[in-house]
Design a protein around this motif. Structure first.
Motif, PDB file in Angstrom:
ATOM      1  N   THR A 544       0.745  -1.278   0.013  1.00 49.34           N
ATOM      2  CA  THR A 544       0.032   0.077   0.092  1.00 49.34           C
ATOM      3  C   THR A 544       0.661   1.367  -0.117  1.00 49.34           C
ATOM      4  O   THR A 544       0.330   2.387  -0.266  1.00 49.34           O
ATOM      5  CB  THR A 544      -0.863   0.058   1.142  1.00 49.34           C
ATOM      6  N   GLY A 545       2.167   1.035   0.382  1.00 48.29           N
ATOM      7  CA  GLY A 545       2.874   2.325   0.552  1.00 48.29           C
ATOM      8  C   GLY A 545       2.785   3.116   1.799  1.00 48.29           C
ATOM      9  O   GLY A 545       3.210   4.057   2.060  1.00 48.29           O
ATOM     10  N   LYS A 546       1.973   2.318   2.737  1.00 48.50           N
ATOM     11  CA  LYS A 546       1.587   3.106   3.873  1.00 48.50           C
ATOM     12  C   LYS A 546       3.015   3.255   4.717  1.00 48.50           C
ATOM     13  O   LYS A 546       3.515   2.134   5.014  1.00 48.50           O
ATOM     14  CB  LYS A 546       0.461   2.499   4.784  1.00 48.50           C
ATOM     15  N   GLU A 547       3.292   4.437   5.402  1.00 46.77           N
ATOM     16  CA  GLU A 547       4.395   4.499   6.276  1.00 46.77           C
ATOM     17  C   GLU A 547       4.255   3.662   7.471  1.00 46.77           C
ATOM     18  O   GLU A 547       3.240   4.031   8.352  1.00 46.77           O
ATOM     19  CB  GLU A 547       4.720   6.023   6.571  1.00 46.77           C
ATOM     20  N   LEU A 548       5.140   2.925   7.964  1.00 49.47           N
ATOM     21  CA  LEU A 548       4.924   2.096   9.314  1.00 49.47           C
ATOM     22  C   LEU A 548       5.782   2.428  10.242  1.00 49.47           C
ATOM     23  O   LEU A 548       5.377   2.073  11.342  1.00 49.47           O
ATOM     24  CB  LEU A 548       4.932   0.635   8.861  1.00 49.47           C
ATOM     25  N   TRP A 549       7.067   2.973   9.904  1.00 49.11           N
ATOM     26  CA  TRP A 549       8.142   3.355  10.908  1.00 49.11           C
ATOM     27  C   TRP A 549       9.083   4.276  10.526  1.00 49.11           C
ATOM     28  O   TRP A 549       9.443   4.360   9.349  1.00 49.11           O
ATOM     29  CB  TRP A 549       8.881   1.974  11.202  1.00 49.11           C
ATOM     30  N   LYS A 550       9.770   5.031  11.075  1.00 50.07           N
ATOM     31  CA  LYS A 550      10.852   6.080  10.707  1.00 50.07           C
ATOM     32  C   LYS A 550      11.834   6.196  11.828  1.00 50.07           C
ATOM     33  O   LYS A 550      11.340   6.163  12.928  1.00 50.07           O
ATOM     34  CB  LYS A 550      10.396   6.997   9.952  1.00 50.07           C
ATOM     35  N   PHE A 551      12.804   6.437  11.673  1.00 47.70           N
ATOM     36  CA  PHE A 551      13.961   6.861  12.716  1.00 47.70           C
ATOM     37  C   PHE A 551      14.775   7.918  12.059  1.00 47.70           C
ATOM     38  O   PHE A 551      15.434   7.729  10.951  1.00 47.70           O
ATOM     39  CB  PHE A 551      14.870   5.748  12.910  1.00 47.70           C
ATOM     40  N   ARG A 552      15.068   8.817  12.798  1.00 48.73           N
ATOM     41  CA  ARG A 552      16.043   9.985  12.356  1.00 48.73           C
ATOM     42  C   ARG A 552      17.474   9.764  12.573  1.00 48.73           C
ATOM     43  O   ARG A 552      17.693   9.606  13.788  1.00 48.73           O
ATOM     44  CB  ARG A 552      15.675  11.258  12.991  1.00 48.73           C
ATOM     45  N   VAL A 553      18.230   9.486  11.539  1.00 44.84           N
ATOM     46  CA  VAL A 553      19.646   9.350  11.932  1.00 44.84           C
ATOM     47  C   VAL A 553      20.510  10.588  11.454  1.00 44.84           C
ATOM     48  O   VAL A 553      19.822  11.737  11.523  1.00 44.84           O
ATOM     49  CB  VAL A 553      20.232   8.281  10.652  1.00 44.84           C
ATOM     50  N   GLY A 554      21.791  10.453  11.671  1.00 43.94           N
ATOM     51  CA  GLY A 554      22.570  12.016  11.807  1.00 43.94           C
ATOM     52  C   GLY A 554      22.773  12.555  10.689  1.00 43.94           C
ATOM     53  O   GLY A 554      23.187  13.882  10.726  1.00 43.94           O
ATOM     54  N   SER A 555      22.912  12.110   9.430  1.00 41.87           N
ATOM     55  CA  SER A 555      22.888  12.871   8.074  1.00 41.87           C
ATOM     56  C   SER A 555      21.998  12.077   7.274  1.00 41.87           C
ATOM     57  O   SER A 555      21.533  10.849   7.259  1.00 41.87           O
ATOM     58  CB  SER A 555      24.386  12.981   7.781  1.00 41.87           C
ATOM     59  N   GLY A 556      21.941  12.831   6.153  1.00 40.90           N
ATOM     60  CA  GLY A 556      20.784  12.373   4.809  1.00 40.90           C
ATOM     61  C   GLY A 556      21.607  11.076   4.378  1.00 40.90           C
ATOM     62  O   GLY A 556      22.707  10.990   4.563  1.00 40.90           O
ATOM     63  N   VAL A 557      20.375  10.369   3.983  1.00 45.34           N
ATOM     64  CA  VAL A 557      20.813   8.955   3.680  1.00 45.34           C
ATOM     65  C   VAL A 557      20.638   9.013   2.262  1.00 45.34           C
ATOM     66  O   VAL A 557      19.872   9.128   1.431  1.00 45.34           O
ATOM     67  CB  VAL A 557      19.969   7.988   4.259  1.00 45.34           C
ATOM     68  N   ILE A 558      22.225   8.473   1.446  1.00 46.10           N
ATOM     69  CA  ILE A 558      22.303   8.085   0.249  1.00 46.10           C
ATOM     70  C   ILE A 558      22.646   6.848  -0.105  1.00 46.10           C
ATOM     71  O   ILE A 558      23.068   6.446  -1.147  1.00 46.10           O
ATOM     72  CB  ILE A 558      23.131   9.159  -0.695  1.00 46.10           C
ATOM     73  N   GLY A 559      22.767   6.026   1.026  1.00 45.70           N
ATOM     74  CA  GLY A 559      23.282   4.719   1.085  1.00 45.70           C
ATOM     75  C   GLY A 559      22.256   3.692   0.892  1.00 45.70           C
ATOM     76  O   GLY A 559      20.940   4.154   0.719  1.00 45.70           O
ATOM     77  N   ASN A 560      22.289   2.521   0.587  1.00 41.08           N
ATOM     78  CA  ASN A 560      21.486   1.534   0.173  1.00 41.08           C
ATOM     79  C   ASN A 560      21.101   0.538   1.447  1.00 41.08           C
ATOM     80  O   ASN A 560      22.155  -0.086   1.948  1.00 41.08           O
ATOM     81  CB  ASN A 560      21.918   0.912  -0.897  1.00 41.08           C
ATOM     82  N   ALA A 561      19.820   0.353   1.879  1.00 42.83           N
ATOM     83  CA  ALA A 561      19.537  -0.596   3.103  1.00 42.83           C
ATOM     84  C   ALA A 561      19.920  -1.829   2.864  1.00 42.83           C
ATOM     85  O   ALA A 561      19.687  -2.395   1.710  1.00 42.83           O
ATOM     86  CB  ALA A 561      18.257  -0.358   3.442  1.00 42.83           C
ATOM     87  N   ILE A 562      20.462  -2.651   3.777  1.00 40.34           N
ATOM     88  CA  ILE A 562      20.607  -4.208   3.751  1.00 40.34           C
ATOM     89  C   ILE A 562      19.959  -4.632   4.930  1.00 40.34           C
ATOM     90  O   ILE A 562      19.577  -4.249   5.911  1.00 40.34           O
ATOM     91  CB  ILE A 562      22.121  -4.301   3.889  1.00 40.34           C
ATOM     92  N   THR A 563      19.758  -6.027   4.639  1.00 38.60           N
ATOM     93  CA  THR A 563      19.417  -6.797   6.005  1.00 38.60           C
ATOM     94  C   THR A 563      20.080  -8.023   6.019  1.00 38.60           C
ATOM     95  O   THR A 563      20.339  -8.799   5.160  1.00 38.60           O
ATOM     96  CB  THR A 563      17.859  -7.024   5.963  1.00 38.60           C
TER      97      THR A 563
END
Length: 623
Positions: A544-563
């Motif tokens: 759906t695209g509904k936002e479920l969670w967010k966290f503010r990090v120290g600087s803007g993100v241009i990296g790619n998330a992994i798990t």
């Protein structure tokens, strides 16, 4: 000899006949399918950015907390992603491209580190910040592509240098910002420098010793471009001499090339990397300074043994001085991994007039019994092709604001340009959409085989673009255009969407204040993760695209998330550290509207959300 012993002897004999690199290859492909690890930049050979892990899911995402972090000690843009191989995480920084191996079983202690010795002057050649897009892994080695053109192989256990080789010549303005990719027994790496008149190429090195396997140029003769004898055999129209009319006169002020009717196209033609550059530039033929950079992402189909990648803009940004299609810039290539010979090539933006680099990733997937490849291009169109033949099956606008072309002719693959948005020397073309950084730049999309959807980070930016005359000087910037960038008609500068690759349509679309310059991650629980330039790291519902969670990090993100998992627990991580094209002007303190190739004016509000320059850090989360 007893049957049992005979069988063992036969197995031993067969194993002895198999080379060590072949065994390493088989092992690496298996590792890419292990969801507990993250051994390639985009998780697998197909560039999906997908992991089947589901311990973190929609019901418990609200409990996701910061687990640990690691400051890299380096400022500026941190693109790409860490790798996780077994219990070790490997991280590369922005220039000077330091490498750290962290022991996940020992409190993230630094197991080893590697500090390249690079000439600081290399930084002045990097057009769009001091970025590198991460590391490669294979054959128990970590591969680092330094910004100064040196490719280094490090022992994954000790960090000791195994071999190194020089990929490009920085004296000509060439640099290297891509991540090395390891496929089978080859290490694939690229070339940056389209804004310096560099004639770029892609190169394959043998994984054992770094010896050259093959090199394919983006422009020049068929021999230099490694065009195979059956090139574009299934879709010969993609080897047409010219796809637009009035080609010999170049672009004409107030108008654009008109597509040549399909029944009048001349094809197949040889040496198109020479014949479609119809006017000398500076002291050389256009193709000799033709650009065609290869700094993006590469993918590989081991069953077909085909490598997929694409090339960047033609040099110079002033299109009037290089009439013709300017092949093979702006092209998706499929090449035999062993020989480098091109099986097919499709040029997305013939005679580029806007710097719509085509270097974005190509994601491999299967549907309806077909082997497919999907590519979201800077030019604003989403393409799905048959990856065996190169036939274009789908080509639709990613967002309605795209205006430089009305459509793509599926019979020929040629864009139908709108002459109102064509660009010409000393004419300021207004309100061209998208801007040069495209509807999507290098920030990679993700694909879920579960939902059958693509998840795509987007820019929503338009521009005014004025080509100008500029003289070529080796090793000096050679852009030939000035531009200003501003939000598109949505009133914001970014977005994030889900896309149906068979229909070529959005499934859902979320607006974002700034361009989403972070790569996407999708998991088996239909969670999609990405970061924003104003420091949010987010999770949304893939359906759906509904936002479920967010966290503010120290600087803007241009990296790619992994798990990945460690000791049975799932973790999600992302590098922060603002930069890239969107953040380079802020990092350098540039304030003129046109500075940073237009980024200074377009992204001036970033300083309200970020310290400059952005500090690099890894952020890791768990339940």
């Amino acid at each position: 000899m007893k049957a049992k012993h005979l069988k063992l002897a036969l197995v031993a004999s067969l194993l002895g006949a198999v080379s060590a690199p072949a065994l390493a290859v088989d092992n690496l492909e298996k590792l890419t399918k292990d969801d507990n690890q993250w051994v390639a930049q985009r998780k697998d050979y197909a560039n999906t950015g997908y992991s089947g892990l589901s311990q973190i899911n929609k019901s418990n995402i609200k409990n996701l907390k910061a687990a640990w972090s690691f400051a890299t000690g380096v400022n500026r843009g941190h693109e790409g992603a860490p790798l996780v191989v077994g219990d070790i995480m490997y991280i590369a920084t922005a220039f000077p491209n330091n490498v750290y191996a962290l022991d996940l079983s020992n409190g993230e202690k630094i197991k080893w580190s590697y500090f390249p010795k690079q000439d600081p002057s290399v930084q002045s050649l990097l057009c769009c910040d001091n970025v590198t897009r991460g590391l490669g892994y294979g054959d128990n080695k970590i591969f680092l592509q330094q910004n100064d053109g040196i490719l280094v192989a490090l022992d994954a256990k000790t960090g000791n240098k195994v071999w190194e080789t020089k990929v490009v010549d920085v004296k000509q303005g060439a640099t290297t910002t891509n991540a090395p990719h390891v496929f089978k027994d080859k290490v694939i790496t690229g070339c940056s420098g389209g804004e310096y008149g560099v004639r770029c190429y892609i190169t394959a090195y043998n994984i054992k010793d770094g010896s050259l396997a093959w090199r394919a140029y983006s422009t020049g003769s068929d021999a230099d471009v490694l065009i195979g004898k059956d090139f574009n055999k299934e879709v010969p129209v993609h080897s047409a001499l010219s796809v637009y009319e009035d080609v010999n006169g170049g672009n004409k002020e107030g108008g654009s090339f008109k597509p040549v009717p399909a029944d009048k196209l001349k094809f197949p033609e040889t040496d198109l990397g020479l014949k479609t550059w119809l006017k000398p530039q500076a002291s050389k033929n256009g193709w000799e300074q033709g650009g065609g950079a290869t700094w993006g992402w590469y993918s590989y189909d081991s069953a077909l043994n085909l490598l997929y990648y694409s090339t960047g803009n033609p040099s110079v940004w002033n299109p009037d001085v290089r009439p013709g299609d300017n092949k093979w810039s702006m092209t998706i290539f499929a090449r035999d991994l062993d020989t480098g010979l091109a099986k097919w090539g499709y040029q997305l933006t013939p005679h580029d007039e806007w710097d719509y680099d085509a270097v974005n990733e190509t994601i491999l997937w299967d549907a309806d019994g077909k082997k497919l490849a999907t590519h979201f291009d800077r030019n604003g169109f989403g393409y799905t092709l048959n990856r065996e033949t190169g036939k274009v099956l789908v080509a639709e606008k990613i967002h309605p604001f795209v205006n430089w072309a009305s459509s793509i002719d599926l019979k020929t693959g040629v864009p139908v340009k709108d002459p109102k948005f064509s660009t010409h020397q000393d004419v300021n073309s207004k309100n061209v959409c998208p801007a040069s950084l495209g509807v999507k730049d290098q920030q990679p999309a993700a694909y879920s085989p579960k939902s059958k959807l693509f998840y795509v980070p987007l820019n929503h930016v338009c521009m005014d673009y004025e080509p100008v005359e500029v003289k070529y000087v080796a090793g000096q910037p050679w852009v030939g255009a000035t531009l200003s960038m501003f939000p598109g008609p949505d009133g914001v500068m970014g977005g994030f969407m889900a896309w149906d690759g068979l229909k070529g349509k959005q499934v859902w679309y979320n607006k974002e204040k700034f361009s989403v310059w972070s790569g996407a991650l999708v998991t088996g629980s239909d969670l999609v993760f990405y970061g924003t330039l104003e420091r949010w790291f987010k999770a949304v519902d893939g359906k759906t695209g509904k936002e479920l969670w967010k966290f503010r990090v120290g600087s803007g993100v241009i990296g790619n998330a992994i798990t990945y998992t460690h000791k049975g627990k799932q973790y999600v991580g992302v590098l922060s550290g603002i930069g890239g094209w969107a953040g380079v002007a802020m990092n350098l303190g540039l304030t003129n509207e046109n500075d940073g190739l237009g980024a200074a004016g377009g992204y001036k509000e970033l300083k309200e959300w970020n310290a400059a320059p952005g500090g690099g850090a890894l952020n890791v989360f768990s339940l």
